[in-house]
Structure formats: structure tokens, C-alpha cells
Design an enzyme around this catalytic site. Structure first.
Site, PDB file in Angstrom:
ATOM      1  N   ASP A 183       7.039   1.613   2.877  1.00  0.00           N
ATOM      2  CA  ASP A 183       6.938   0.628   1.791  1.00  0.00           C
ATOM      3  C   ASP A 183       7.960   0.950   0.702  1.00  0.00           C
ATOM      4  O   ASP A 183       8.616   0.048   0.170  1.00  0.00           O
ATOM      5  CB  ASP A 183       5.543   0.653   1.148  1.00  0.00           C
ATOM      6  CG  ASP A 183       4.416   0.412   2.108  1.00  0.00           C
ATOM      7  OD1 ASP A 183       3.760  -0.628   2.016  1.00  0.00           O
ATOM      8  OD2 ASP A 183       4.168   1.295   2.960  1.00  0.00           O
ATOM      9  N   ASP A 234       0.855  -1.189   0.000  1.00  0.00           N
ATOM     10  CA  ASP A 234       0.000   0.000   0.000  1.00  0.00           C
ATOM     11  C   ASP A 234       0.889   1.236   0.000  1.00  0.00           C
ATOM     12  O   ASP A 234       0.665   2.186   0.739  1.00  0.00           O
ATOM     13  CB  ASP A 234      -0.938   0.006   1.212  1.00  0.00           C
ATOM     14  CG  ASP A 234      -0.194   0.033   2.542  1.00  0.00           C
ATOM     15  OD1 ASP A 234       0.988  -0.386   2.585  1.00  0.00           O
ATOM     16  OD2 ASP A 234      -0.775   0.476   3.558  1.00  0.00           O
TER      17      ASP A 234
END
Length: 327
Positions: free
Chosen positions: A16, A11
């Protein structure tokens, strides 16, 4: 030795992005695909964020697939913009790509996951960095999907009932508790959990963070830009947030899960036991429960990481921002 084949389900927020850069820098990994899920931002923003990260690292050849836009159950989901900004990358990047949709694969992320796991049966490591919606849908479409995976690494959940978005639940599991429940009940492949507490208890120093983002490489400059106005990367903001539980330190959550995939020796200790995700509690919905006394009578266990080789982890982080390599 052949490279480890990896699918990254994400996501894509700032941590990330850092984890994906770690995968791209790892000489022993081949990233087959990046699949996108809602979470830190809308799934449309997540797709654009992934394209930015791949472009910064000069790895545009890796296919990107759009996946679930909301949780398995429930409506009226909205992105948790309080953490990494509305776009997931700190709201500092102004040069939007008007043709980004043309760069995303037409195949749905869940179908791509199933196809690749079937093509490379028992060879794929799946690293899940966001809500587990795509994974839950994959097992509903193909009940043998987990058996086709080589291993699964998850960043999510908690060990002690300490939450970061609710009193008791960690973000990724809180965003879609039903999917987290399905995955941890039904995925019987070797599964490794990187919990919130594991990340926070194995933090690096803020001095390390300054050294990390001030390296003279495009990836490091990108990371410095996206963290520049983000409270989640502020020492002062953390004093009233994470530091209350764990003390001061720099934490790149998703990178801990990726590091375990890249180099298993970064995990020094883990707890092997059955787990379950709470779905009903008024305050504990989405909380992970560790069943160390085998009270649940479950047939399979997972490995919950508990101690990290922080020096090795730091080296992987430092190398991850030296991209693209100078020739």
C-alpha cells in the site's frame, strides 16, 4: 487537462505504501484524502503508517481519516501480522510519533468519503487497497454514494479460485467478505478489479526490485528499510508460497491497482463480466466468482484486469521512489 481527483482507501502495509507513493509521484493525480481501514494492521497502526509515508514524501498536507477497525460482520478480528509484520511496515521502524492522533482528521473516514464524493460529484476516482468495509458502510449511509464516484479501482479478489490466505480466497476479500459482496453487488460506477492472479502473473524480476529500492532518494531508502526483514519480500520465502502457483518474481500488489488509475494504458487486456463474492462456502468464503456466461442475470459488469504492460508499470514504480524531488 485538469488533474484526476483521487481518494485512497487503504490498510497501509508495505505494498500500500508503494502504491500511495506512486499516486503522490503522478503529475496527473491530486490526492484529496487517504482513508484508513483495518487489514494488514490495526486501523491505528494504519493511520500511523500513512502519516509516515506522507512525511517521507514531504506531503503532510494531505488529510488522513481513520475508518473501520473491523469487518462489517463478525467479531474477534486480529491483524494478519504474518505478512507485513505486526505494524504493517515490517516491524523495523522504532521512532513512533506520540502525537500521531492529533494529525488525524476528526471526521470519520466514511463520512469524509461521502462528503468529498458529493462535493466533486462524478469527478472522484476511489482506489481501494484494503478490505472494502469503509465502502460498504458508505453506501449504507448514502445509497447514492457509488453514483457520485467517477470510477472505482479495487485491489482484491481472484479469478481462478487460488487463494493467498485461504485455499480459495484473496486477503482483502477474505478479511471482510460481506463488504466485498455489498460493493460488487451495489456499486454501479465504472469498476476495475486488480485480482491476485493479475498481479502475480505480471510480476517484475527480483533484480528490478534491487534496483528499485537502491535508488538514492528518501522514499527508496524508506522502502528498502521496511522490506529488509519482511518475508513477503524474500525470494527464498516465496518459493514455498506464491512461486508454487506463478513462479519467481517481485510483486507489489496494490501498486497494480494504482497504476491502472494513474495510467489506464498499463492495462493491456481485461475481462468485462458480472462478478459475485461467495459468502457461504466452507473453503471458498470470500472467493470471487466471474460470471462469463451471464448465469447470474446481473444488470452490471466490472472490468477484471488480465494483462499488464509490465514495462510501463515498472517505470511508474521506479519514479514513485524518487521522492521528495531534489531541488
Amino acid at each position: 487537462m485538469a488533474n484526476k481527483l483521487v481518494i485512497i482507501d487503504t490498510d497501509c502495509g508495505i505494498d500500500d505504501a508503494q502504491a500511495i507513493m506512486m499516486a503522490l509521484a503522478a503529475p496527473n493525480l491530486e490526492v484529496l484524502a487517504v482513508t484508513c481501514v483495518f487489514g494488514n494492521a490495526t486501523v491505528e497502526n494504519v493511520c500511523q503508517n500513512i502519516l509516515r509515508v506522507l512525511s517521507v514524501c514531504d506531503r503532510q498536507g494531505i488529510p488522513v481519516f481513520q475508518g473501520s477497525a473491523g469487518p462489517l460482520v463478525g467479531v474477534n478480528w486480529s491483524p494478519f501480522s504474518d505478512h507485513f509484520g505486526g505494524d504493517g511496515l515490517g516491524d523495523v521502524l522504532e521512532d513512533k510519533d506520540p502525537q500521531w492522533k492529533e494529525k488525524i482528521q476528526q471526521e470519520h473516514a466514511v463520512n469524509a468519503m461521502i462528503r468529498l464524493a458529493s462535493k466533486y460529484e462524478n469527478q472522484v476516482s476511489l482506489v481501494a487497497l484494503g478490505p472494502l468495509t469503509n465502502l460498504a458502510l458508505a453506501i449504507r449511509l448514502d445509497p447514492r454514494f457509488p453514483q457520485k464516484l467517477g470510477e472505482l479501482f479495487i485491489m482484491g479478489g481472484n479469478m481462478e479460485g487460488k487463494g493467498n490466505v485461504t485455499v480459495c480466497a484473496e486477503f482483502n476479500f477474505a478479511m471482510d467478505p460481506e463488504s466485498a459482496y455489498v460493493v460488487l453487488e451495489e456499486f454501479i460506477c465504472p469498476t476495475y478489479l486488480t485480482t491476485w492472479e493479475y498481479c502475480c502473473r505480471n510480476a517484475l524480476t527480483w533484480e528490478f526490485f534491487e534496483e528499485l529500492v537502491n535508488q538514492d532518494f528518501p522514499a527508496a531508502r524508506f522502502m528498502k528499510a521496511v522490506t529488509s526483514k519482511c518475508w513477503a519480500y524474500s525470494k527464498e520465502a516465496m518459493k514455498n508460497k506464491r512461486d508454487v502457483y506463478f513462479g519467481p518474481g517481485f510483486v507489489s500488489y496494490d501498486s497494480y491497482a494504482m497504476a491502472a488509475c494513474v495510467d489506464g494504458s498499463t492495462v493491456l487486456e481485461s475481462i468485462e463480466c458480472p462478478v459475485r463474492v461467495e459468502l457461504q462456502g466452507s473453503m471458498s468464503r470470500g472467493m470471487l466468482v466471474l460470471d462469463r456466461t451471464k448465469s447470474l442475470k446481473k444488470s452490471h459488469a466490472v472490468r477484471v484486469m488480465s494483462k499488464c504492460n509490465v514495462k510501463k508499470f515498472g517505470r511508474l514504480l521506479m519514479e514513485s521512489l524518487k521522492q521528495p524531488w531534489r531541488k
